[in-house]
Write a protein that holds these residues in place. Structure first.
Motif, PDB file in Angstrom:
ATOM      1  N   ILE A 179       0.821  -1.215   0.000  1.00 22.75           N
ATOM      2  CA  ILE A 179       0.000   0.000   0.000  1.00 22.75           C
ATOM      3  C   ILE A 179       0.850   1.257   0.000  1.00 22.75           C
ATOM      4  CG2 ILE A 179      -1.659   1.321   1.407  1.00 22.75           C
ATOM      5  CD1 ILE A 179      -2.831  -1.328   2.310  1.00 22.75           C
ATOM      6  N   GLU A 180       2.076   1.167   0.506  1.00 18.46           N
ATOM      7  CA  GLU A 180       2.920   2.352   0.696  1.00 18.46           C
ATOM      8  C   GLU A 180       3.041   3.231  -0.547  1.00 18.46           C
ATOM      9  OE1 GLU A 180       5.030   5.132   2.595  1.00 18.46           O
ATOM     10  OE2 GLU A 180       4.105   3.377   3.524  1.00 18.46           O
ATOM     11  N   PRO A 181       3.267   2.670  -1.760  1.00 22.85           N
ATOM     12  CA  PRO A 181       3.408   3.555  -2.934  1.00 22.85           C
ATOM     13  C   PRO A 181       2.163   4.378  -3.229  1.00 22.85           C
ATOM     14  CG  PRO A 181       4.218   1.341  -3.409  1.00 22.85           C
ATOM     15  CD  PRO A 181       3.483   1.259  -2.118  1.00 22.85           C
ATOM     16  N   PHE A 182       0.981   3.872  -2.841  1.00 26.35           N
ATOM     17  CA  PHE A 182      -0.271   4.559  -3.168  1.00 26.35           C
ATOM     18  C   PHE A 182      -0.752   5.471  -2.048  1.00 26.35           C
ATOM     19  CE2 PHE A 182      -0.161   0.353  -5.131  1.00 26.35           C
ATOM     20  CZ  PHE A 182      -0.253   0.681  -6.471  1.00 26.35           C
ATOM     21  N   ARG A 183      -0.255   5.258  -0.821  1.00 25.57           N
ATOM     22  CA  ARG A 183      -0.810   5.967   0.321  1.00 25.57           C
ATOM     23  C   ARG A 183      -0.622   7.475   0.200  1.00 25.57           C
ATOM     24  NH1 ARG A 183       0.901   4.041   6.185  1.00 25.57           N
ATOM     25  NH2 ARG A 183       2.960   4.638   5.395  1.00 25.57           N
ATOM     26  N   ALA A 184       0.599   7.902  -0.129  1.00 24.31           N
ATOM     27  CA  ALA A 184       0.863   9.336  -0.198  1.00 24.31           C
ATOM     28  C   ALA A 184       0.026  10.003  -1.286  1.00 24.31           C
ATOM     29  CB  ALA A 184       2.355   9.577  -0.440  1.00 24.31           C
ATOM     30  N   VAL A 185      -0.090   9.332  -2.455  1.00 25.84           N
ATOM     31  CA  VAL A 185      -0.856   9.911  -3.556  1.00 25.84           C
ATOM     32  C   VAL A 185      -2.333  10.011  -3.201  1.00 25.84           C
ATOM     33  CG1 VAL A 185      -1.554   9.594  -5.953  1.00 25.84           C
ATOM     34  CG2 VAL A 185       0.792   9.086  -5.261  1.00 25.84           C
ATOM     35  N   LEU A 186      -2.893   8.906  -2.690  1.00 26.17           N
ATOM     36  CA  LEU A 186      -4.319   8.893  -2.374  1.00 26.17           C
ATOM     37  C   LEU A 186      -4.637   9.822  -1.208  1.00 26.17           C
ATOM     38  CD1 LEU A 186      -5.088   5.087  -2.785  1.00 26.17           C
ATOM     39  CD2 LEU A 186      -5.504   6.945  -4.400  1.00 26.17           C
ATOM     40  N   LEU A 187      -3.718   9.908  -0.242  1.00 28.49           N
ATOM     41  CA  LEU A 187      -3.949  10.823   0.874  1.00 28.49           C
ATOM     42  C   LEU A 187      -3.970  12.269   0.383  1.00 28.49           C
ATOM     43  CD1 LEU A 187      -4.340  10.989   3.938  1.00 28.49           C
ATOM     44  CD2 LEU A 187      -1.858  11.206   4.164  1.00 28.49           C
ATOM     45  N   GLY A 188      -3.053  12.579  -0.564  1.00 29.28           N
ATOM     46  CA  GLY A 188      -3.050  13.918  -1.133  1.00 29.28           C
ATOM     47  C   GLY A 188      -4.337  14.218  -1.873  1.00 29.28           C
ATOM     48  N   LEU A 189      -4.827  13.248  -2.661  1.00 29.83           N
ATOM     49  CA  LEU A 189      -6.086  13.434  -3.374  1.00 29.83           C
ATOM     50  C   LEU A 189      -7.254  13.603  -2.419  1.00 29.83           C
ATOM     51  CD1 LEU A 189      -5.685  10.808  -6.258  1.00 29.83           C
ATOM     52  CD2 LEU A 189      -5.565  13.299  -6.428  1.00 29.83           C
ATOM     53  N   PHE A 190      -7.207  12.900  -1.287  1.00 28.64           N
ATOM     54  CA  PHE A 190      -8.277  13.014  -0.306  1.00 28.64           C
ATOM     55  C   PHE A 190      -8.369  14.445   0.230  1.00 28.64           C
ATOM     56  CE2 PHE A 190      -9.181  13.030   4.303  1.00 28.64           C
ATOM     57  CZ  PHE A 190     -10.520  12.676   4.264  1.00 28.64           C
ATOM     58  N   PHE A 191      -7.218  15.022   0.581  1.00 29.42           N
ATOM     59  CA  PHE A 191      -7.238  16.370   1.122  1.00 29.42           C
ATOM     60  C   PHE A 191      -7.555  17.407   0.039  1.00 29.42           C
ATOM     61  CE2 PHE A 191      -4.864  14.437   4.649  1.00 29.42           C
ATOM     62  CZ  PHE A 191      -5.576  14.986   5.711  1.00 29.42           C
ATOM     63  N   VAL A 192      -7.163  17.133  -1.207  1.00 24.67           N
ATOM     64  CA  VAL A 192      -7.560  18.020  -2.302  1.00 24.67           C
ATOM     65  C   VAL A 192      -9.081  18.041  -2.443  1.00 24.67           C
ATOM     66  CG1 VAL A 192      -7.524  18.310  -4.806  1.00 24.67           C
ATOM     67  CG2 VAL A 192      -5.411  17.860  -3.587  1.00 24.67           C
ATOM     68  N   ALA A 193      -9.697  16.848  -2.376  1.00 23.94           N
ATOM     69  CA  ALA A 193     -11.152  16.758  -2.477  1.00 23.94           C
ATOM     70  C   ALA A 193     -11.822  17.472  -1.313  1.00 23.94           C
ATOM     71  CB  ALA A 193     -11.583  15.286  -2.527  1.00 23.94           C
ATOM     72  N   VAL A 194     -11.265  17.323  -0.118  1.00 25.45           N
ATOM     73  CA  VAL A 194     -11.827  18.004   1.051  1.00 25.45           C
ATOM     74  C   VAL A 194     -11.712  19.512   0.891  1.00 25.45           C
ATOM     75  CG1 VAL A 194     -11.516  18.414   3.518  1.00 25.45           C
ATOM     76  CG2 VAL A 194     -11.435  16.086   2.616  1.00 25.45           C
ATOM     77  N   GLY A 195     -10.543  19.982   0.429  1.00 30.58           N
ATOM     78  CA  GLY A 195     -10.351  21.410   0.243  1.00 30.58           C
ATOM     79  C   GLY A 195     -11.302  21.991  -0.789  1.00 30.58           C
ATOM     80  N   MET A 196     -11.613  21.226  -1.828  1.00 29.01           N
ATOM     81  CA  MET A 196     -12.526  21.713  -2.869  1.00 29.01           C
ATOM     82  C   MET A 196     -13.957  21.825  -2.364  1.00 29.01           C
ATOM     83  SD  MET A 196     -11.055  19.602  -6.175  1.00 29.01           S
ATOM     84  CE  MET A 196     -12.329  20.252  -7.255  1.00 29.01           C
TER      85      MET A 196
END
Length: 364
Positions: free
Chosen positions: A43-60
């Motif tokens: 999961i490690e390679p995807f965690r940082a990317v998906l976590l970033g997308l999660f906060f982008v979605a929250v910010g939007m």
């Protein structure tokens, strides 16, 4: 693991709950499984990317106009959230009979809002339970509370441990012309120091536990008080003339950079370090030291030898088994240190077999 996550998410959706909640529950279930580390690595390679997308979605989803229109409300509610959570956690910790300083530090460290709040606000907004402006305000409050984390960590640092009582009756180290300096006179350091003494080497002992120094004094053993990891204190103890410096303390591991400083300051001394496990051995692999010793490595080998002796195995065969294990373990350590991967060379690992002896399995 993936099937478990998808199944849990599907069940939550069938119950008209959040699929994110299902994924969270699946993670909790897999946390204690034998596949935990393998899953973490996958999961490690995807965690940082998906976590970033999660906060982008929250910010939007945030309505900045609603946030800007009520700044004092947001700051006040974020403060109230932090204070309320800190107070509740402090009281729970005290009920659990934690010392008040530790309980206060725990309350401060866990007082922020959590990321899962964003998921709840989004679901509540989607279900039309709250207005979009309210979801934006709640999200801003949680975000501001999370931004207080580094400051609360600095504040809580002074409460995390009981304050050390100042002892004025402890003698600091001084140069005795000793051949060896042993830092840390606990159960590990005592064995090291006594063996060196048995060989008639002069040994200087340093420890920062006042209780340990008092106990040692009752056995007529002179132990100097101080943090023997400090270069200036080692110099006072005579490290410039010593041939050996042995770090035998437990607790926080020694850093490779700090050991390099010690080695540079005292180039004539050979440095040995007690380490907790192979991870620390790998971390110190390139440090300029003479050697590292894992805490239970040799004692475990002794126990295995005694077990084989109890089965009337020939000494030569026991020696061969030990040599084979040491060789395999060394191969793994070298591969792990060079690659930085704890799973490197795992194909050569000696894996226990249940039910039948390895020789029997080979024969069949």
């Amino acid at each position: 693991g993936l099937f478990c996550v998808l199944a849990s998410a599907a069940v939550m959706q069938w119950l008209h709950l959040s699929t994110a909640l299902g994924a969270f529950i699946a993670g909790v279930m897999l946390a204690d499984s034998p596949y935990r580390h393998e899953l973490e690595a996958d999961i490690e390679p995807f965690r940082a990317v998906l976590l970033g997308l999660f906060f982008v979605a929250v910010g939007m989803m945030l309505d900045l106009d609603a946030v800007v229109a009520r700044p004092f409300f947001i700051v006040g509610m974020a403060t109230a959230l932090v204070a309320t959570k800190a107070a509740i956690i402090f009281l729970i910790a005290r009920v659990a009979r934690m010392e008040w300083r530790t309980a206060l530090a725990l309350g401060l460290l866990l007082s922020q809002g959590g990321e899962f709040g964003f998921v709840l606000f989004a679901q509540a907004q989607k279900a039309m339970l709250i207005e979009p402006q309210a979801a934006s305000l709640f999200g801003a409050i949680v975000t501001l509370s999370m931004a207080t984390t580094p400051f609360l960590m600095m504040i809580s640092r002074r409460f995390r441990g009981a304050p050390a009582k100042l002892r004025t009756d402890m003698e600091g180290p001084s140069s005795d012309g000793a051949t060896a300096i042993v830092v840390g006179y606990g159960r590990f350091g005592q064995t090291v120091a006594q063996l060196l003494t048995a060989h008639k080497l002069a040994v200087t002992l340093i420890d920062w536990e006042a209780e340990q120094i008092d106990v040692s004094a009752s056995f007529a053993v002179k132990v100097y008080y101080g943090d023997g990891r400090r270069v200036d204190l080692l110099r006072l103890a005579g490290a410039s003339e010593a041939q050996l410096i042995l770090f035998c303390q437990d607790g926080d591991p020694m850093e490779a950079d700090h050991l390099a400083t010690v080695a540079e300051s005292f180039p004539d001394a050979k440095i040995f370090v007690r380490v907790f496990d192979r991870r620390q051995v790998i971390a110190l692999y390139e440090a300029p030291i003479a050697g590292t010793v894992r805490e239970v490595y040799e004692s475990a080998i002794v126990m295995a030898r005694q077990a084989l002796e109890a089965l009337d195995v020939e000494i030569d065969e026991i020696d061969d088994a030990e040599a084979r294990y040491r060789d395999v373990d060394h191969q793994r350590l070298v591969a792990q240190a060079e690659s930085g991967d704890l799973y490197a060379a795992r194909e050569v690992m000696l894996r226990p077999h249940a039910g039948r002896n390895v020789a029997d399995q080979t024969a069949t």
